[in-house]
Write a protein that holds these residues in place. Structure first.
Motif, PDB file in Angstrom:
ATOM      1  N   ASP A  12       0.341  17.562  -0.219  1.00 17.30           N
ATOM      2  CA  ASP A  12       1.115  17.272   0.984  1.00 17.30           C
ATOM      3  C   ASP A  12       1.292  15.758   1.070  1.00 17.30           C
ATOM      4  N   TYR A  13       2.377  15.258   0.469  1.00 18.60           N
ATOM      5  CA  TYR A  13       2.571  13.821   0.354  1.00 18.60           C
ATOM      6  C   TYR A  13       2.617  13.136   1.715  1.00 18.60           C
ATOM      7  N   SER A  14       3.322  13.714   2.662  1.00 15.27           N
ATOM      8  CA  SER A  14       3.443  13.091   3.981  1.00 15.27           C
ATOM      9  C   SER A  14       2.090  12.988   4.671  1.00 15.27           C
ATOM     10  N   MET A  15       1.288  14.036   4.563  1.00 16.25           N
ATOM     11  CA  MET A  15      -0.031  14.029   5.193  1.00 16.25           C
ATOM     12  C   MET A  15      -0.922  12.954   4.579  1.00 16.25           C
ATOM     13  N   LEU A  16      -0.943  12.879   3.269  1.00 14.20           N
ATOM     14  CA  LEU A  16      -1.795  11.907   2.598  1.00 14.20           C
ATOM     15  C   LEU A  16      -1.359  10.478   2.900  1.00 14.20           C
ATOM     16  N   LEU A  17      -0.047  10.234   2.877  1.00 16.73           N
ATOM     17  CA  LEU A  17       0.435   8.893   3.166  1.00 16.73           C
ATOM     18  C   LEU A  17       0.170   8.502   4.621  1.00 16.73           C
ATOM     19  N   GLY A  43       6.713  11.851   9.171  1.00 16.64           N
ATOM     20  CA  GLY A  43       7.403  12.959   8.521  1.00 16.64           C
ATOM     21  C   GLY A  43       6.733  14.298   8.743  1.00 16.64           C
ATOM     22  N   PRO A  44       7.379  15.357   8.260  1.00 23.25           N
ATOM     23  CA  PRO A  44       6.824  16.707   8.425  1.00 23.25           C
ATOM     24  C   PRO A  44       5.707  16.983   7.431  1.00 23.25           C
ATOM     25  N   SER A  45       4.814  17.837   7.829  1.00 23.51           N
ATOM     26  CA  SER A  45       3.770  18.287   6.915  1.00 23.51           C
ATOM     27  C   SER A  45       4.332  19.356   5.996  1.00 23.51           C
ATOM     28  N   PHE A  46       4.059  19.234   4.692  1.00 23.95           N
ATOM     29  CA  PHE A  46       4.546  20.217   3.739  1.00 23.95           C
ATOM     30  C   PHE A  46       3.649  21.456   3.672  1.00 23.95           C
ATOM     31  N   SER A  47       2.400  21.303   4.102  1.00 27.36           N
ATOM     32  CA  SER A  47       1.463  22.424   3.979  1.00 27.36           C
ATOM     33  C   SER A  47       1.233  23.157   5.288  1.00 27.36           C
ATOM     34  N   GLN A  48       1.474  22.505   6.424  1.00 24.21           N
ATOM     35  CA  GLN A  48       1.286  23.139   7.724  1.00 24.21           C
ATOM     36  C   GLN A  48       2.654  23.394   8.347  1.00 24.21           C
ATOM     37  N   LYS A  49       3.026  24.629   8.426  1.00 33.35           N
ATOM     38  CA  LYS A  49       4.373  25.011   8.807  1.00 33.35           C
ATOM     39  C   LYS A  49       4.700  24.550  10.226  1.00 33.35           C
ATOM     40  N   ASP A  50       5.910  23.989  10.366  1.00 35.37           N
ATOM     41  CA  ASP A  50       6.462  23.578  11.669  1.00 35.37           C
ATOM     42  C   ASP A  50       5.584  22.550  12.377  1.00 35.37           C
ATOM     43  N   ARG A  51       4.897  21.717  11.613  1.00 32.83           N
ATOM     44  CA  ARG A  51       4.078  20.656  12.216  1.00 32.83           C
ATOM     45  C   ARG A  51       4.399  19.328  11.553  1.00 32.83           C
ATOM     46  N   ASP A  52       4.452  18.274  12.371  1.00 35.69           N
ATOM     47  CA  ASP A  52       4.615  16.925  11.846  1.00 35.69           C
ATOM     48  C   ASP A  52       3.239  16.304  11.618  1.00 35.69           C
ATOM     49  N   VAL A  53       3.219  15.290  10.742  1.00 39.76           N
ATOM     50  CA  VAL A  53       1.965  14.575  10.495  1.00 39.76           C
ATOM     51  C   VAL A  53       1.495  13.887  11.771  1.00 39.76           C
ATOM     52  N   LEU A 112       0.819  -1.205   0.000  1.00 41.80           N
ATOM     53  CA  LEU A 112       0.000   0.000   0.000  1.00 41.80           C
ATOM     54  C   LEU A 112       0.858   1.262   0.000  1.00 41.80           C
ATOM     55  N   ILE A 113       1.907   1.275   0.821  1.00 36.77           N
ATOM     56  CA  ILE A 113       2.770   2.454   0.890  1.00 36.77           C
ATOM     57  C   ILE A 113       3.468   2.689  -0.436  1.00 36.77           C
ATOM     58  N   VAL A 114       4.026   1.633  -1.021  1.00 42.18           N
ATOM     59  CA  VAL A 114       4.744   1.781  -2.300  1.00 42.18           C
ATOM     60  C   VAL A 114       3.790   2.262  -3.387  1.00 42.18           C
ATOM     61  N   PHE A 115       2.623   1.642  -3.469  1.00 41.91           N
ATOM     62  CA  PHE A 115       1.650   2.024  -4.500  1.00 41.91           C
ATOM     63  C   PHE A 115       1.202   3.474  -4.315  1.00 41.91           C
ATOM     64  N   SER A 116       0.858   3.845  -3.088  1.00 46.98           N
ATOM     65  CA  SER A 116       0.385   5.207  -2.826  1.00 46.98           C
ATOM     66  C   SER A 116       1.503   6.223  -3.042  1.00 46.98           C
ATOM     67  N   PHE A 117       2.718   5.872  -2.652  1.00 49.75           N
ATOM     68  CA  PHE A 117       3.851   6.788  -2.786  1.00 49.75           C
ATOM     69  C   PHE A 117       4.069   7.178  -4.249  1.00 49.75           C
ATOM     70  N   TYR A 118       4.112   6.188  -5.122  1.00 53.57           N
ATOM     71  CA  TYR A 118       4.364   6.493  -6.534  1.00 53.57           C
ATOM     72  C   TYR A 118       3.128   7.081  -7.217  1.00 53.57           C
ATOM     73  N   LEU A 119       1.950   6.671  -6.787  1.00 52.12           N
ATOM     74  CA  LEU A 119       0.735   7.209  -7.393  1.00 52.12           C
ATOM     75  C   LEU A 119       0.594   8.704  -7.119  1.00 52.12           C
ATOM     76  N   MET A 120       0.940   9.127  -5.891  1.00 58.06           N
ATOM     77  CA  MET A 120       0.848  10.548  -5.560  1.00 58.06           C
ATOM     78  C   MET A 120       1.816  11.370  -6.400  1.00 58.06           C
ATOM     79  N   ARG A 121       2.973  10.810  -6.711  1.00 61.13           N
ATOM     80  CA  ARG A 121       3.957  11.554  -7.508  1.00 61.13           C
ATOM     81  C   ARG A 121       3.537  11.692  -8.962  1.00 61.13           C
TER      82      ARG A 121
END
Length: 309
Positions: A272-277, A77-87, A19-28
């Motif tokens: 926000d790849y980290s948030m979605l994953l 990982g860190p959130s790309f859309s919410q500054k200074d916040r981790d997922v 699931l992680i591999v599939f979702s990771f490449y699909l989001m990209r």
């Protein structure tokens, strides 16, 4: 049953990896990225930002690092859309809210749907049957995006009985409308399934045998008919439980509860790849856990299922 549980648990790791591999490449594959906008950043600034979040590495290196952080530290990982916040911080803040009103929504569905279905089956082709069936069908035509505004219009704006939004620490008056709006249409499905299953079970040979032995009707219903009649309802409630516990995007947005549904939508819009994953993995773990619990409940209810585990 213990061996069955262990076998099921061992399937979690490869399933999650796929699931992680599939979702990771699909989001990209989706156009754009977490730091693209109508006004593009200068190349030097963009290079620094990508390096800061490790997005300048090859995709397979990013994937390996992401999986390693999850396995070793359970860090999304860190959130790309919410500054200074981790997922992890976002989930820790929003998931308890969603879990609370999702749990009470599930309680509302079972506490109302199962009795409605049983009453309709026991009073088959009577006024009660038609009334309960009509009520179930009527509630099913009101999805949450229709029922929620109606409830706010009545209970908040017209009668002033309940707050129209917010959370305020999860006080009961803030939970009622999100829970009812989320669960009403599913209550109708539970009622209809319970009614049909109960009618089928009550006409089974073992029920006729119990009646022939002179057992009271109440004993027949509670001790012999109830458990097998609830099996289709358990099947139906599996994915429904996950949906309600993880919340509804519309419920989070409309009632401003602060649940994770809004974070999922924001993450999709901002790439926000980290948030979605992170939220995808959370949903997957909940799905697996609840399905396992339902399978064990099946085995507890039905001896034939228990003998095959």
């Amino acid at each position: 049953m213990l061996n069955y549980t262990l076998r099921r648990l061992l399937t979690v790791v490869p399933t999650l990896l796929v699931l992680i591999v599939f979702s990771f490449y699909l989001m990209r594959l989706a156009p754009g990225g977490p730091f693209t906008s109508e006004r593009p950043l200068p190349p030097a600034v963009m290079a620094n930002v990508l390096e800061r979040y490790g997005l300048d590495e090859p995709l397979h290196v990013q994937l390996f690092t992401y999986i390693k952080n999850i396995v070793l530290h359970f860090d999304f990982g860190p959130s790309f859309s919410q500054k200074d916040r981790d997922v992890n911080d976002v989930i820790a803040q929003g998931f308890p809210v969603t879990l609370t009103y999702g749990f009470w929504s599930a309680v509302f569905v079972l506490a109302c749907g199962i009795p409605l279905g049983i009453i309709a089956a026991l009073r088959h082709n009577s006024f009660w049957d038609y009334s309960m069936t009509g009520l179930a069908i009527f509630s099913q035509i009101f999805p949450n995006f229709v029922l929620a505004p109606i409830m706010v219009l009545l209970f908040t704006l017209s009668w002033g009985l309940l707050p129209g939004g917010g959370w305020n620490g999860g006080q009961w008056e803030y939970i009622i409308m999100p829970a009812v709006a989320l669960g009403t249409s599913y209550m109708a499905g539970v009622a209809r399934l319970t009614r049909g299953s109960f009618l089928e079970v009550m006409s089974s040979p073992f029920i006729r045998t119990a009646r022939a032995k002179g057992l009271p009707e109440r004993t027949i219903i509670i001790r012999h008919a109830l458990k097998p009649a609830l099996l289709p309802t358990l099947t139906y409630m599996g994915p429904v439980f996950v949906y309600m516990i993880t919340g509804s995007v519309f419920i989070d947005v409309f009632f401003s509860t602060g649940g994770i549904g809004q974070d999922f939508i924001d993450g999709a819009y901002s790439r926000d790849y980290s948030m979605l994953l992170g939220l995808t993995i959370l949903y997957s773990l909940l799905t697996f856990t609840l399905n396992l619990l339902l399978d064990l409940a099946y085995a507890w209810i039905d001896p034939k299922v228990r003998s095959k585990l």
